[in-house]
Design an enzyme around this catalytic site. Structure first.
Site, PDB file in Angstrom:
ATOM      1  N   LYS A   6       1.486  -1.285  -0.164  1.00 10.47           N
ATOM      2  CA  LYS A   6       0.083   0.013  -0.005  1.00 10.47           C
ATOM      3  C   LYS A   6       0.469   0.887  -0.343  1.00 10.47           C
ATOM      4  CE  LYS A   6      -3.282  -2.198   1.841  1.00 10.47           C
ATOM      5  NZ  LYS A   6      -4.865  -2.076   3.585  1.00 10.47           N
ATOM      6  N   CYS A  64      -0.289   0.141   5.995  1.00 11.24           N
ATOM      7  CA  CYS A  64      -0.835  -0.302   6.924  1.00 11.24           C
ATOM      8  C   CYS A  64      -2.174  -1.625   6.954  1.00 11.24           C
ATOM      9  CB  CYS A  64      -1.539   0.527   7.819  1.00 11.24           C
ATOM     10  SG  CYS A  64      -0.763   2.162   8.855  1.00 11.24           S
ATOM     11  N   ASP A  65      -1.763  -2.467   6.826  1.00 14.23           N
ATOM     12  CA  ASP A  65      -2.608  -3.369   6.949  1.00 14.23           C
ATOM     13  C   ASP A  65      -3.354  -4.320   8.407  1.00 14.23           C
ATOM     14  OD1 ASP A  65      -4.186  -5.046   4.787  1.00 14.23           O
ATOM     15  OD2 ASP A  65      -3.312  -6.611   6.036  1.00 14.23           O
ATOM     16  N   GLN A  66      -4.755  -4.795   8.429  1.00 12.62           N
ATOM     17  CA  GLN A  66      -4.616  -5.133  10.080  1.00 12.62           C
ATOM     18  C   GLN A  66      -5.855  -6.824   9.730  1.00 12.62           C
ATOM     19  OE1 GLN A  66      -7.927  -3.593  12.466  1.00 12.62           O
ATOM     20  NE2 GLN A  66      -6.340  -3.717  13.820  1.00 12.62           N
ATOM     21  N   GLY A 119       0.218  -4.557  10.694  1.00 14.34           N
ATOM     22  CA  GLY A 119       1.191  -4.652   9.085  1.00 14.34           C
ATOM     23  C   GLY A 119       1.595  -2.848   9.513  1.00 14.34           C
TER      24      GLY A 119
END
Length: 198
Positions: free
Chosen positions: A58, A74-76, A111
């Protein structure tokens, strides 16, 4: 160390209003980009590797639009044992998820990536936070979903809203990890990149 006036533009590569609000708490100027990244897990990919890869993807996607910027990606995901909790996208899926996590612990992995698009310097981390859910009756689940409608939230709840009423206990080092942008880790990264906070 650079001062902020000579630093690259800071960009949050996320369409999440919750992440926007969290980053605003650091009181530093930033812009917003909405990256179009395929979030499909790779075959056999561990959860930690997935959120780290997607956070970086991203950030790098938005680097195409902001080639001189310092970009936050970000990633979740939430996990119940070895099961990944996705965004439910429908009322039926949300009921199913909340019924599944009733009375149990869900671990959220977030992340985060800070990418300097100009120098190609990259910082990455994966943080986690645990949520212990109350025992949820059918009525509690239905009432909650009618009031909050968290169909685009991993795990089918929003901690920053009425979702707090579903929880018996929280455990972790930084609760902003749970909302989707670990500010303690991000502050460390920004300091290393020459953006002192505060």
């Amino acid at each position: 160390m650079q001062n902020k006036s000579s630093s690259p533009l800071l960009v949050l590569s996320s369409s999440s209003p919750a992440r926007h609000a969290l980053l605003a708490r650091l009181q530093i100027p930033f812009s917003i980009a909405s990256p179009d990244v395929d979030e499909t897990p790779l075959p056999g990919e561990p959860v930690i590797a997935m959120v780290e890869r997607l956070a970086e993807a991203k950030a790098k996607k938005s680097a195409q639009q902001f080639p001189d910027a310092l970009i936050i990606g970000c990633d979740q995901v939430g996990t119940l044992d070895d099961h990944v909790l996705t965004k439910p996208l429908s009322y039926e899926n949300a009921v199913r998820q909340l019924s599944l996590i009733s009375g149990r612990r869900v671990r959220f992995f977030t992340g985060i990536c800070l990418f300097n698009a100009k120098t190609l310097q990259l910082q990455r981390s994966v943080e986690h936070y645990d949520v212990f859910f109350r025992r949820l009756s059918e009525g509690m689940i239905e009432n909650y979903l009618q009031k909050e409608k968290p169909l685009h939230c991993a795990g089918s709840f929003q901690i920053e809203g009425l979702g707090i009423s579903l929880i018996s206990r929280l455990q972790g080092d930084d609760y902003t990890t749970l909302i989707g942008l670990p500010l303690i880790r991000l502050t460390d990264m920004l300091n290393k990149a020459g953006w002192p906070v505060p």
